[in-house]
Design a protein around this motif. Sequence first.
Motif, PDB file in Angstrom:
ATOM      1  N   TYR A  22      19.810  15.269  24.453  1.00 26.94           N
ATOM      2  CA  TYR A  22      19.827  16.816  24.608  1.00 26.94           C
ATOM      3  C   TYR A  22      21.016  17.745  24.075  1.00 26.94           C
ATOM      4  O   TYR A  22      20.825  18.682  23.205  1.00 26.94           O
ATOM      5  N   LEU A  23      22.315  17.043  24.334  1.00 22.01           N
ATOM      6  CA  LEU A  23      23.454  17.790  23.469  1.00 22.01           C
ATOM      7  C   LEU A  23      23.197  17.885  22.050  1.00 22.01           C
ATOM      8  O   LEU A  23      23.793  18.706  21.535  1.00 22.01           O
ATOM      9  N   ASN A  24      22.649  16.761  21.519  1.00 21.71           N
ATOM     10  CA  ASN A  24      22.591  16.692  19.943  1.00 21.71           C
ATOM     11  C   ASN A  24      21.807  17.632  19.424  1.00 21.71           C
ATOM     12  O   ASN A  24      21.777  17.931  18.266  1.00 21.71           O
ATOM     13  N   ARG A  25      21.004  18.401  20.281  1.00 27.31           N
ATOM     14  CA  ARG A  25      20.133  19.598  19.702  1.00 27.31           C
ATOM     15  C   ARG A  25      20.950  20.862  19.475  1.00 27.31           C
ATOM     16  O   ARG A  25      20.386  21.842  19.111  1.00 27.31           O
ATOM     17  N   ARG A  26      22.147  20.745  20.337  1.00 27.84           N
ATOM     18  CA  ARG A  26      23.082  22.108  20.047  1.00 27.84           C
ATOM     19  C   ARG A  26      23.333  22.255  18.647  1.00 27.84           C
ATOM     20  O   ARG A  26      23.473  21.389  17.775  1.00 27.84           O
ATOM     21  N   PRO A  27      23.961  23.451  18.479  1.00 22.65           N
ATOM     22  CA  PRO A  27      24.441  23.794  17.054  1.00 22.65           C
ATOM     23  C   PRO A  27      25.295  22.772  16.667  1.00 22.65           C
ATOM     24  O   PRO A  27      25.824  22.437  15.292  1.00 22.65           O
ATOM     25  N   ASP A  28      26.366  22.118  17.456  1.00 22.40           N
ATOM     26  CA  ASP A  28      27.355  21.329  16.982  1.00 22.40           C
ATOM     27  C   ASP A  28      26.874  19.769  16.645  1.00 22.40           C
ATOM     28  O   ASP A  28      27.421  18.883  16.824  1.00 22.40           O
ATOM     29  N   ARG A  29      25.911  19.962  15.661  1.00 22.10           N
ATOM     30  CA  ARG A  29      25.362  18.587  15.330  1.00 22.10           C
ATOM     31  C   ARG A  29      26.144  17.714  14.469  1.00 22.10           C
ATOM     32  O   ARG A  29      25.882  16.411  14.526  1.00 22.10           O
ATOM     33  N   PRO A  30      27.404  18.089  13.648  1.00 19.64           N
ATOM     34  CA  PRO A  30      28.296  16.989  13.290  1.00 19.64           C
ATOM     35  C   PRO A  30      28.755  16.413  14.355  1.00 19.64           C
ATOM     36  O   PRO A  30      29.188  14.995  13.911  1.00 19.64           O
ATOM     37  N   TYR A  31      28.705  16.387  15.526  1.00 23.44           N
ATOM     38  CA  TYR A  31      29.092  15.638  16.598  1.00 23.44           C
ATOM     39  C   TYR A  31      28.029  14.376  17.082  1.00 23.44           C
ATOM     40  O   TYR A  31      28.316  13.795  17.840  1.00 23.44           O
ATOM     41  N   ALA A  32      27.055  14.859  16.638  1.00 24.88           N
ATOM     42  CA  ALA A  32      25.828  13.961  16.988  1.00 24.88           C
ATOM     43  C   ALA A  32      26.035  12.360  16.696  1.00 24.88           C
ATOM     44  O   ALA A  32      26.076  11.796  17.798  1.00 24.88           O
ATOM     45  N   LYS A  33      26.657  12.190  15.434  1.00 28.87           N
ATOM     46  CA  LYS A  33      26.685  10.689  15.129  1.00 28.87           C
ATOM     47  C   LYS A  33      27.888  10.227  16.230  1.00 28.87           C
ATOM     48  O   LYS A  33      27.887   8.975  16.761  1.00 28.87           O
ATOM     49  N   GLU A  34      29.012  10.863  16.453  1.00 30.79           N
ATOM     50  CA  GLU A  34      30.158  10.590  17.205  1.00 30.79           C
ATOM     51  C   GLU A  34      29.747  10.306  18.734  1.00 30.79           C
ATOM     52  O   GLU A  34      30.187   9.195  19.267  1.00 30.79           O
ATOM     53  N   ARG A  35      28.677  11.122  19.164  1.00 32.32           N
ATOM     54  CA  ARG A  35      28.390  10.856  20.841  1.00 32.32           C
ATOM     55  C   ARG A  35      27.450   9.605  20.552  1.00 32.32           C
ATOM     56  O   ARG A  35      27.720   8.952  21.685  1.00 32.32           O
ATOM     57  N   TRP A  36      26.605   9.357  19.808  1.00 36.34           N
ATOM     58  CA  TRP A  36      25.918   7.932  19.862  1.00 36.34           C
ATOM     59  C   TRP A  36      26.902   6.566  19.612  1.00 36.34           C
ATOM     60  O   TRP A  36      26.791   5.912  20.367  1.00 36.34           O
ATOM     61  N   VAL A  37      27.901   6.866  18.879  1.00 38.52           N
ATOM     62  CA  VAL A  37      29.025   5.800  18.544  1.00 38.52           C
ATOM     63  C   VAL A  37      29.573   5.613  19.944  1.00 38.52           C
ATOM     64  O   VAL A  37      29.969   4.383  20.465  1.00 38.52           O
ATOM     65  N   LYS A  38      30.065   6.588  20.342  1.00 36.59           N
ATOM     66  CA  LYS A  38      30.981   6.694  21.718  1.00 36.59           C
ATOM     67  C   LYS A  38      29.865   5.982  23.002  1.00 36.59           C
ATOM     68  O   LYS A  38      30.586   5.053  23.661  1.00 36.59           O
ATOM     69  N   LEU A  39      28.676   6.473  22.799  1.00 33.94           N
ATOM     70  CA  LEU A  39      27.941   5.782  23.919  1.00 33.94           C
ATOM     71  C   LEU A  39      27.662   4.356  23.804  1.00 33.94           C
ATOM     72  O   LEU A  39      27.424   3.392  24.793  1.00 33.94           O
ATOM     73  N   LEU A  40      27.517   3.977  22.317  1.00 31.64           N
ATOM     74  CA  LEU A  40      27.117   2.667  22.374  1.00 31.64           C
ATOM     75  C   LEU A  40      28.415   1.582  22.591  1.00 31.64           C
ATOM     76  O   LEU A  40      28.161   0.789  23.236  1.00 31.64           O
ATOM     77  N   TYR A  41      29.849   2.129  22.216  1.00 31.70           N
ATOM     78  CA  TYR A  41      30.871   1.337  22.643  1.00 31.70           C
ATOM     79  C   TYR A  41      31.043   1.245  24.025  1.00 31.70           C
ATOM     80  O   TYR A  41      31.517   0.553  24.694  1.00 31.70           O
TER      81      TYR A  41
END
Length: 236
Positions: A22-41
């Motif tokens: 849901y958060l990755n649908r917001r305008p701050d898409r450059p942070y999308a990859k960072e959020r997934w990496v953070k969640l994985l680790y």
Amino acid sequence: MQLIIVTILMLYFGLGILATQYLNRRPDRPYAKERWVKLLYYFLILAIVFSAIHFHQARPLAIVIAILGLYELIRAHMQSPRPNTQFCLFVLVYLFIVFSFIRFSSQASIESLFYLYFIVVTFDGFSQICGQLFGKRKLALRISPNKTVEGLIGGLTIALLSSLLLFQPMQVPFLQNLLVTGFVCLSALFGDLLASWYKRHYQLKDYSNLIPGHGGILDRFDSFIFSGAMYLFIFP
């Protein structure tokens, strides 16, 4: 109890995935990859810590965390012109806290270790999620700009409800359950703010890049370290 905790955490992790989408649908898409990496680790860290507790390796893990945390403190100081006397005081406080944390990891039962880390992870995780989804009012702007009052309320509420769900069948007194869980959550928050203050003091964004997507070992384990140390003092 261990199986119940792991099951609940997997459900919460599923909610974290949905929140990230849901958060990755917001305008701050450059942070999308960072959020997934953070969640994985974050998932890998959960697996490592709970495996260490289950296989009676909590003490060695605590020692490793303490040593890496000390490295990050020294690294922060080496990049700053702050006085050595000030740094020595910080190190003494840190060593006192981590020594207590290591003692807790050595003496506590597996159930207590599982309980503490479960509450800390639940509080920390949902504080971040609720803060990102609903946060408007800053909790400690100068120390930790991303923390919000809404995040604190959300994390504390979910942690308390989770504790009741977990321990009510075991006939743990209701009030004792709430007080202990609330104490753990507030200790976790204070440890997090203390570590964030140290970063701001040395004008750092992250302690290190030892954990991709996170701010370092201390940034990831500060809540666990401090709440474990405080738990030892209150419930020796």
